[in-house]
Design a protein around this motif. Structure first.
Motif, PDB file in Angstrom:
ATOM      1  N   ARG A  23     -38.148  49.514  -7.110  1.00  0.00           N
ATOM      2  CA  ARG A  23     -37.672  48.229  -7.624  1.00  0.00           C
ATOM      3  C   ARG A  23     -36.169  48.089  -7.411  1.00  0.00           C
ATOM      4  O   ARG A  23     -35.669  47.015  -7.057  1.00  0.00           O
ATOM      5  CB  ARG A  23     -37.983  48.098  -9.112  1.00  0.00           C
ATOM      6  CG  ARG A  23     -39.433  47.848  -9.422  1.00  0.00           C
ATOM      7  CD  ARG A  23     -39.672  47.757 -10.915  1.00  0.00           C
ATOM      8  NE  ARG A  23     -38.924  46.650 -11.501  1.00  0.00           N
ATOM      9  CZ  ARG A  23     -38.621  46.551 -12.785  1.00  0.00           C
ATOM     10  NH1 ARG A  23     -38.994  47.489 -13.638  1.00  0.00           N
ATOM     11  NH2 ARG A  23     -37.966  45.520 -13.241  1.00  0.00           N
ATOM     12  N   ASN A  24     -35.432  49.185  -7.616  1.00  0.00           N
ATOM     13  CA  ASN A  24     -33.982  49.165  -7.422  1.00  0.00           C
ATOM     14  C   ASN A  24     -33.636  48.928  -5.956  1.00  0.00           C
ATOM     15  O   ASN A  24     -32.733  48.135  -5.640  1.00  0.00           O
ATOM     16  CB  ASN A  24     -33.387  50.493  -7.907  1.00  0.00           C
ATOM     17  CG  ASN A  24     -31.893  50.431  -8.072  1.00  0.00           C
ATOM     18  OD1 ASN A  24     -31.296  49.375  -7.957  1.00  0.00           O
ATOM     19  ND2 ASN A  24     -31.287  51.566  -8.353  1.00  0.00           N
ATOM     20  N   LEU A  25     -34.350  49.579  -5.043  1.00  0.00           N
ATOM     21  CA  LEU A  25     -34.096  49.386  -3.619  1.00  0.00           C
ATOM     22  C   LEU A  25     -34.394  47.950  -3.187  1.00  0.00           C
ATOM     23  O   LEU A  25     -33.625  47.349  -2.427  1.00  0.00           O
ATOM     24  CB  LEU A  25     -34.936  50.364  -2.791  1.00  0.00           C
ATOM     25  CG  LEU A  25     -34.504  51.831  -2.815  1.00  0.00           C
ATOM     26  CD1 LEU A  25     -35.531  52.697  -2.104  1.00  0.00           C
ATOM     27  CD2 LEU A  25     -33.138  52.001  -2.177  1.00  0.00           C
ATOM     28  N   VAL A  26     -35.494  47.395  -3.680  1.00  0.00           N
ATOM     29  CA  VAL A  26     -35.859  46.025  -3.299  1.00  0.00           C
ATOM     30  C   VAL A  26     -34.884  45.016  -3.896  1.00  0.00           C
ATOM     31  O   VAL A  26     -34.509  44.040  -3.234  1.00  0.00           O
ATOM     32  CB  VAL A  26     -37.322  45.730  -3.702  1.00  0.00           C
ATOM     33  CG1 VAL A  26     -37.650  44.265  -3.539  1.00  0.00           C
ATOM     34  CG2 VAL A  26     -38.263  46.567  -2.867  1.00  0.00           C
ATOM     35  N   THR A  27     -34.434  45.262  -5.106  1.00  0.00           N
ATOM     36  CA  THR A  27     -33.431  44.382  -5.712  1.00  0.00           C
ATOM     37  C   THR A  27     -32.141  44.402  -4.894  1.00  0.00           C
ATOM     38  O   THR A  27     -31.550  43.355  -4.616  1.00  0.00           O
ATOM     39  CB  THR A  27     -33.148  44.801  -7.164  1.00  0.00           C
ATOM     40  OG1 THR A  27     -34.372  44.732  -7.907  1.00  0.00           O
ATOM     41  CG2 THR A  27     -32.126  43.902  -7.817  1.00  0.00           C
ATOM     42  N   SER A  28     -31.723  45.596  -4.472  1.00  0.00           N
ATOM     43  CA  SER A  28     -30.525  45.703  -3.633  1.00  0.00           C
ATOM     44  C   SER A  28     -30.734  45.031  -2.282  1.00  0.00           C
ATOM     45  O   SER A  28     -29.809  44.437  -1.726  1.00  0.00           O
ATOM     46  CB  SER A  28     -30.160  47.175  -3.416  1.00  0.00           C
ATOM     47  OG  SER A  28     -29.804  47.774  -4.627  1.00  0.00           O
ATOM     48  N   LEU A  29     -31.951  45.129  -1.759  1.00  0.00           N
ATOM     49  CA  LEU A  29     -32.244  44.483  -0.477  1.00  0.00           C
ATOM     50  C   LEU A  29     -32.139  42.968  -0.582  1.00  0.00           C
ATOM     51  O   LEU A  29     -31.594  42.315   0.307  1.00  0.00           O
ATOM     52  CB  LEU A  29     -33.636  44.883   0.009  1.00  0.00           C
ATOM     53  CG  LEU A  29     -34.081  44.278   1.329  1.00  0.00           C
ATOM     54  CD1 LEU A  29     -33.226  44.798   2.476  1.00  0.00           C
ATOM     55  CD2 LEU A  29     -35.541  44.586   1.592  1.00  0.00           C
ATOM     56  N   VAL A  30     -32.628  42.401  -1.669  1.00  0.00           N
ATOM     57  CA  VAL A  30     -32.545  40.947  -1.845  1.00  0.00           C
ATOM     58  C   VAL A  30     -31.089  40.517  -2.019  1.00  0.00           C
ATOM     59  O   VAL A  30     -30.668  39.494  -1.484  1.00  0.00           O
ATOM     60  CB  VAL A  30     -33.407  40.489  -3.042  1.00  0.00           C
ATOM     61  CG1 VAL A  30     -33.173  39.034  -3.370  1.00  0.00           C
ATOM     62  CG2 VAL A  30     -34.880  40.736  -2.743  1.00  0.00           C
ATOM     63  N   ILE A  31     -30.286  41.338  -2.700  1.00  0.00           N
ATOM     64  CA  ILE A  31     -28.876  40.991  -2.914  1.00  0.00           C
ATOM     65  C   ILE A  31     -28.094  41.080  -1.600  1.00  0.00           C
ATOM     66  O   ILE A  31     -27.427  40.131  -1.187  1.00  0.00           O
ATOM     67  CB  ILE A  31     -28.237  41.929  -3.963  1.00  0.00           C
ATOM     68  CG1 ILE A  31     -28.839  41.689  -5.327  1.00  0.00           C
ATOM     69  CG2 ILE A  31     -26.723  41.735  -4.013  1.00  0.00           C
ATOM     70  CD1 ILE A  31     -28.430  42.712  -6.372  1.00  0.00           C
ATOM     71  N   HIS A  32     -28.183  42.235  -0.917  1.00  0.00           N
ATOM     72  CA  HIS A  32     -27.325  42.503   0.239  1.00  0.00           C
ATOM     73  C   HIS A  32     -27.988  42.207   1.584  1.00  0.00           C
ATOM     74  O   HIS A  32     -27.300  42.183   2.601  1.00  0.00           O
ATOM     75  CB  HIS A  32     -26.868  43.960   0.223  1.00  0.00           C
ATOM     76  CG  HIS A  32     -26.150  44.345  -1.020  1.00  0.00           C
ATOM     77  ND1 HIS A  32     -24.905  43.853  -1.353  1.00  0.00           N
ATOM     78  CD2 HIS A  32     -26.502  45.168  -2.037  1.00  0.00           C
ATOM     79  CE1 HIS A  32     -24.526  44.359  -2.517  1.00  0.00           C
ATOM     80  NE2 HIS A  32     -25.477  45.157  -2.958  1.00  0.00           N
ATOM     81  N   GLU A  33     -29.313  42.069   1.609  1.00  0.00           N
ATOM     82  CA  GLU A  33     -30.121  41.824   2.807  1.00  0.00           C
ATOM     83  C   GLU A  33     -30.093  42.984   3.798  1.00  0.00           C
ATOM     84  O   GLU A  33     -30.624  42.874   4.889  1.00  0.00           O
ATOM     85  CB  GLU A  33     -29.715  40.519   3.497  1.00  0.00           C
ATOM     86  CG  GLU A  33     -29.927  39.315   2.608  1.00  0.00           C
ATOM     87  CD  GLU A  33     -29.883  38.005   3.351  1.00  0.00           C
ATOM     88  OE1 GLU A  33     -29.845  38.022   4.596  1.00  0.00           O
ATOM     89  OE2 GLU A  33     -29.903  36.964   2.680  1.00  0.00           O
ATOM     90  N   LYS A  34     -29.476  44.104   3.426  1.00  0.00           N
ATOM     91  CA  LYS A  34     -29.442  45.284   4.277  1.00  0.00           C
ATOM     92  C   LYS A  34     -29.041  46.479   3.413  1.00  0.00           C
ATOM     93  O   LYS A  34     -28.038  46.401   2.697  1.00  0.00           O
ATOM     94  CB  LYS A  34     -28.409  45.078   5.384  1.00  0.00           C
ATOM     95  CG  LYS A  34     -28.328  46.171   6.400  1.00  0.00           C
ATOM     96  CD  LYS A  34     -27.211  45.849   7.363  1.00  0.00           C
ATOM     97  CE  LYS A  34     -27.667  46.113   8.766  1.00  0.00           C
ATOM     98  NZ  LYS A  34     -26.625  45.787   9.745  1.00  0.00           N
ATOM     99  N   ILE A  35     -29.838  47.560   3.452  1.00  0.00           N
ATOM    100  CA  ILE A  35     -29.501  48.754   2.685  1.00  0.00           C
ATOM    101  C   ILE A  35     -29.712  49.982   3.562  1.00  0.00           C
ATOM    102  O   ILE A  35     -30.510  49.968   4.489  1.00  0.00           O
ATOM    103  CB  ILE A  35     -30.339  48.886   1.390  1.00  0.00           C
ATOM    104  CG1 ILE A  35     -31.832  48.884   1.691  1.00  0.00           C
ATOM    105  CG2 ILE A  35     -29.978  47.808   0.391  1.00  0.00           C
ATOM    106  CD1 ILE A  35     -32.704  49.187   0.495  1.00  0.00           C
ATOM    107  N   GLN A  36     -28.983  51.047   3.239  1.00  0.00           N
ATOM    108  CA  GLN A  36     -29.158  52.312   3.947  1.00  0.00           C
ATOM    109  C   GLN A  36     -29.652  53.344   2.949  1.00  0.00           C
ATOM    110  O   GLN A  36     -29.087  53.506   1.870  1.00  0.00           O
ATOM    111  CB  GLN A  36     -27.853  52.775   4.580  1.00  0.00           C
ATOM    112  CG  GLN A  36     -28.043  54.045   5.376  1.00  0.00           C
ATOM    113  CD  GLN A  36     -26.863  54.376   6.255  1.00  0.00           C
ATOM    114  OE1 GLN A  36     -25.845  53.707   6.205  1.00  0.00           O
ATOM    115  NE2 GLN A  36     -27.003  55.405   7.064  1.00  0.00           N
ATOM    116  N   THR A  37     -30.720  54.049   3.337  1.00  0.00           N
ATOM    117  CA  THR A  37     -31.337  55.035   2.465  1.00  0.00           C
ATOM    118  C   THR A  37     -32.073  56.042   3.339  1.00  0.00           C
ATOM    119  O   THR A  37     -31.912  56.036   4.554  1.00  0.00           O
ATOM    120  CB  THR A  37     -32.288  54.345   1.453  1.00  0.00           C
ATOM    121  OG1 THR A  37     -32.836  55.312   0.581  1.00  0.00           O
ATOM    122  CG2 THR A  37     -33.385  53.576   2.137  1.00  0.00           C
ATOM    123  N   SER A  38     -32.874  56.898   2.734  1.00  0.00           N
ATOM    124  CA  SER A  38     -33.657  57.831   3.545  1.00  0.00           C
ATOM    125  C   SER A  38     -34.816  57.075   4.201  1.00  0.00           C
ATOM    126  O   SER A  38     -35.211  56.003   3.755  1.00  0.00           O
ATOM    127  CB  SER A  38     -34.191  58.979   2.690  1.00  0.00           C
ATOM    128  OG  SER A  38     -35.214  58.523   1.845  1.00  0.00           O
TER     129      SER A  38
END
Length: 193
Positions: A23-38
């Motif tokens: 949920r945290n990753l998807v929330t960050s994705l909606v905010i920033h439209e791009k995330i870096q993770t494993s």
């Protein structure tokens, strides 16, 4: 999917921790439209993000309640999800996100790293890289490769202003002087001759 007999990646976490992470990753994705993770986290978050955008495309009360349960800050993100992102992906039948493998973030553990991004957005990596390749080919006066032409068709297919935005990006990339040798290379070539 995870492959084999498992239905999903457990990510070495218990169920509640895993759901909170996604949920945290998807929330960050909606905010920033791009995330870096494993890479494993990106693939699992991709599944949840695709479902979330499909809910936004339905745009009914049930979909809004389900989306409200996924996002951590729904009061801030529901207008973006059911407004901007819904309009962007209304004509697209699926495939709203893209996972790109990258170099490991840490030199010590060498864990697989990835970028999870929303396609057709302002920060779309494939759109930018394809425009840079076309600009380089135009500057060098050669035909684009079939792969470049296929990527151009892919990145402009579902955009509302696809070809015009692509031409603007090509002009911006051409201003960066891609494909030219740098001064250090010219100096080294002159001394070697």
């Amino acid at each position: 999917m995870a492959g084999g007999l498992v239905k999903y990646r457990h990510l070495s976490r218990k169920s509640s921790h895993r759901q909170a992470l996604l949920r945290n990753l998807v929330t960050s994705l909606v905010i920033h439209e791009k995330i870096q993770t494993s890479w494993a986290k990106a693939k699992e978050a991709q599944r949840l993000a695709e479902k979330l955008i499909t809910l936004a495309k339905r745009n009914n009360e049930t979909a809004r309640r389900k989306a409200n349960g996924i996002l951590y800050t729904p009061h801030d993100l529901m207008p973006k999800l059911f407004g901007e992102l819904r309009k962007r992906y209304l004509a697209r039948p699926g495939g709203y996100t893209r996972v790109l493998r990258t170099e490991p973030k840490s030199t010590y553990d060498q864990g697989d790293s990835a970028i999870l991004e929303l396609v057709d957005g302002p920060r779309d990596t494939r759109f930018t890289m394809t425009a840079a390749a076309v600009a380089r080919d135009q500057k060098l006066g050669r035909e684009s490769l079939p792969l470049t032409l296929m990527n151009r068709a892919k990145v402009t297919r579902y955009r509302t202003d696809g070809n015009s935005a692509f031409e603007v990006m090509v002009r911006k990339a051409a201003e960066l002087n891609l494909g030219e040798k740098g001064r250090k290379d010219e100096g080294a070539a002159a001394t070697a001759s």
